[in-house]
Scaffold this motif. Structure first.
Motif, short mmCIF file in Angstrom:
data_model
loop_
_atom_site.label_atom_id
_atom_site.label_comp_id
_atom_site.label_asym_id
_atom_site.label_seq_id
_atom_site.Cartn_x
_atom_site.Cartn_y
_atom_site.Cartn_z
N VAL A 293 -16.11 7.49 3.77
CA VAL A 293 -15.07 8.42 4.21
C VAL A 293 -13.68 7.80 4.23
N THR A 294 -13.58 6.48 4.15
CA THR A 294 -12.26 5.85 4.23
C THR A 294 -11.47 6.05 2.94
N ARG A 295 -10.13 5.94 3.07
CA ARG A 295 -9.25 6.17 1.94
C ARG A 295 -8.65 4.87 1.42
N ARG A 296 -8.38 4.84 0.13
CA ARG A 296 -7.69 3.71 -0.47
C ARG A 296 -6.20 3.82 -0.19
N THR A 297 -5.51 2.71 -0.39
CA THR A 297 -4.07 2.70 -0.12
C THR A 297 -3.32 3.76 -0.91
N THR A 298 -3.66 3.92 -2.18
CA THR A 298 -2.97 4.91 -3.00
C THR A 298 -3.18 6.32 -2.47
N GLU A 299 -4.36 6.59 -1.94
CA GLU A 299 -4.64 7.91 -1.38
C GLU A 299 -3.83 8.15 -0.10
N ILE A 300 -3.70 7.10 0.70
CA ILE A 300 -2.93 7.22 1.94
C ILE A 300 -1.46 7.48 1.62
N VAL A 301 -0.94 6.77 0.63
CA VAL A 301 0.47 6.96 0.25
C VAL A 301 0.71 8.39 -0.21
N ARG A 302 -0.19 8.94 -1.01
CA ARG A 302 -0.01 10.31 -1.48
C ARG A 302 -0.13 11.31 -0.32
N MET A 303 -0.97 11.01 0.64
CA MET A 303 -1.09 11.86 1.81
C MET A 303 0.21 11.86 2.60
N LEU A 304 0.84 10.69 2.73
CA LEU A 304 2.12 10.60 3.43
C LEU A 304 3.21 11.35 2.67
N GLU A 305 3.16 11.28 1.35
CA GLU A 305 4.14 12.01 0.55
C GLU A 305 4.00 13.51 0.80
N ILE B 13 1.70 -0.45 3.52
CA ILE B 13 1.72 0.93 3.05
C ILE B 13 3.08 1.28 2.45
N LEU B 14 4.15 0.85 3.11
CA LEU B 14 5.48 1.15 2.60
C LEU B 14 5.76 0.42 1.29
N GLU B 15 5.25 -0.80 1.14
CA GLU B 15 5.41 -1.50 -0.13
C GLU B 15 4.71 -0.74 -1.26
N ALA B 16 3.54 -0.18 -0.93
CA ALA B 16 2.81 0.61 -1.93
C ALA B 16 3.58 1.88 -2.28
N ALA B 17 4.19 2.50 -1.26
CA ALA B 17 4.98 3.71 -1.51
C ALA B 17 6.19 3.39 -2.37
N ARG B 18 6.83 2.27 -2.09
CA ARG B 18 7.99 1.86 -2.89
C ARG B 18 7.59 1.60 -4.33
N SER B 19 6.48 0.91 -4.52
CA SER B 19 6.03 0.58 -5.87
C SER B 19 5.67 1.83 -6.66
N ALA B 20 5.19 2.86 -5.96
CA ALA B 20 4.80 4.10 -6.63
C ALA B 20 5.94 5.11 -6.69
N ASP B 21 7.13 4.70 -6.23
CA ASP B 21 8.30 5.60 -6.22
C ASP B 21 8.03 6.87 -5.42
N VAL B 22 7.32 6.71 -4.29
CA VAL B 22 7.02 7.85 -3.43
C VAL B 22 8.09 7.94 -2.34
N PRO B 23 8.83 9.04 -2.27
CA PRO B 23 9.85 9.17 -1.22
C PRO B 23 9.23 9.57 0.12
N LEU B 24 9.63 8.86 1.17
CA LEU B 24 9.23 9.20 2.54
C LEU B 24 10.52 9.29 3.34
N THR B 25 11.08 10.46 3.36
CA THR B 25 12.45 10.62 3.86
C THR B 25 12.53 11.00 5.34
N GLY B 26 11.38 11.23 5.99
CA GLY B 26 11.44 11.70 7.37
C GLY B 26 11.14 10.66 8.42
N ILE B 27 10.88 9.42 8.02
CA ILE B 27 10.48 8.41 9.01
C ILE B 27 11.64 8.08 9.93
#
Length: 444
Positions: free
Chosen positions: A174-186, A203-217
């Motif tokens: 049931v656990t999620r991989r880092t990439t799945e968590i990043v997409r969930m946050l997106e 997690i934030l390093e993974a988001a940065r590497s994937a160019d995932v914006p997290l603008t509400g933190i």
């Protein structure tokens, strides 16, 4: 009135009035003392014939150590007396040097925990308008960090998303991989990231590497490990790089024996006791005598209103400075840890040099290019002790092993051997709450 002061005032006048709060604590303690004398296996015996009637009589009670609890957890659990004493849940300590120890919560205790979580949220500035991302891992044993973050959101009535990271299991994956968590946050764009700070950075390093914006933190609710200035700066820098330039780090000081944490109203104001009607803290010397307000000592916990696992003068294992002086920023009179000196048992000797592993960790963490580390003391082939630093470098590969050696040698007068390793080698496959940053592999 400042925002922090307004939040505290909304919790009730008693929490800003030292005299009224002390009277409430004495009232709660008197009732708890009756329960301990009649229903507590260990303290029933200890308190027999003891002249203890108020919090001022604490010096007559011998402190309780972690080893006492670990040797017989059931001895620190009150006998059930009414329906509200029914077992609600069990959380386990996450110490790395002994087997996990159960902490029992009754149905009544659980409502008290929810109240403490509401106070934590108010002090640190979380509200029903937030969207919380619980990024604690799913651990092998039930742990308060993962469950209480969920419960805090329930008590607040705010939106919640759970990362559910951790080690994969073959039976029920049931656990999620880092990439799945990043997409969930997106997809959910949370305002609060709650978890172990080193993992939040991952997690934030993974988001940065994937160019995932997290603008509400707007806040990192950091728990589970120390979050020194260098790590705080890393978190806020990473937040800015993914689109949240105004995020702040809300540090905390937690313990499984509390099922909550002491938190800051504003960074740098000290860790506030969020439920002084439930918890009484003192600092003591090595002989168990109370130290003066604001003077360094061993932090000890007494439960003022608890039905499951309950303690008198339980030594948490931290040497701190604790004061009951009201916070100058928010007015909270429930007590604060204003300085943390060290964890007890953190002194280690290698090749005749005695050093504090927390000092070692701070020195390594301040070196550019270090993402994570683990210090290992082992016996070398020549029979002498050696210090090995297993270091995970940042994504830019800027680690300078010589700089690590110089920083450690300057801090503790021991020159380590530096090994580059993968993050998995430190976190391992156990789904642990936090990385194990110090390991002593010597046989004695």
């Amino acid at each position: 009135m400042s925002g922090a002061r307004a939040r505290v005032a909304a919790l009730g006048a008693v929490y800003s009035d030292p005299a009224a709060l002390r009277a409430l604590q004495e009232e709660r303690f008197a009732a708890q003392l009756d329960r301990l004398r009649t229903r507590h296996p260990r303290y029933r015996e200890m308190l027999q014939g003891a002249e203890v009637a108020s919090l001022d009589d604490f010096a007559r009670i011998a402190p309780t150590g972690k080893s006492d609890l670990a040797s017989d957890p059931e001895a620190y659990r009150l006998d059930a007396a009414d329906p509200s004493d029914i077992l609600w849940d069990i959380a386990y300590t996450s110490g790395s040097t002994s087997a996990p120890t159960p902490i029992f919560q009754t149905a009544r205790d659980f409502r008290a925990i929810l109240t403490a979580q509401l106070h934590m949220a108010a002090i640190r500035g979380m509200s029903a308008d937030d969207r919380i991302a619980n990024l604690f891992p799913l651990t092998t044993q039930p742990h308060g960090a993962w469950t209480r973050a969920n419960h805090a959101a329930a008590a607040l009535g705010c939106e919640l998303v759970v990362g559910l990271g951790g080690a994969a299991a073959d039976d029920y994956p049931v656990t999620r991989r880092t990439t799945e968590i990043v997409r969930m946050l997106e997809r959910t764009q949370p305002t609060v990231l709650w978890g172990v700070p080193s993992y939040l950075a991952r997690i934030l390093e993974a988001a940065r590497s994937a160019d995932v914006p997290l603008t509400g933190i707007r806040m990192f609710a950091a728990s589970g490990e120390a979050c020194p200035p260098a790590l705080q700066a890393q978190l806020t820098q990473l937040a800015a790089e993914v689109g949240s330039p105004d995020a702040v780090v809300s540090n905390s000081f937690g313990a499984s024996e509390l099922q909550c944490g002491l938190v800051e109203c504003v960074p740098g104001t000290g860790f506030h006791n969020p439920a002084p009607d439930q918890f009484f803290f003192e600092t003591i010397d090595d002989d168990g005598a109370p130290t003066s307000d604001g003077e360094p000592g061993r932090l000890a916990l007494t439960h003022l209103d608890r039905r499951g696992t309950a303690f008198l003068r339980y030594v948490l294992g931290d040497v701190v400075e604790y004061t009951i002086e009201p916070c100058p920023e928010c007015g909270w009179a429930g007590g604060r840890v204003v300085a943390h000196h060290r964890r007890e048992g953190s002194m280690v000797k290698v090749r005749g040099n005695l050093f504090d592993v927390t000092v070692l960790g701070a020195a390594v963490g301040a070196v550019d290019g270090v993402r994570e580390h683990q210090a290992v003391v082992r016996t070398a082939s020549d029979g002498m002790d050696e210090l090995v630093l297993r270091v995970v470098e940042t994504a830019d590969g800027a680690l300078d092993a010589d700089a690590v050696q110089r920083a450690v040698r300057a801090a503790i007068r021991v020159t380590p051997r530096v090994e580059r390793v993968a993050l998995f080698d430190i976190h391992g496959a156990t789904g642990s709450l936090k990385p194990r940053r110090f390991v002593d592999e010597r046989s004695s």
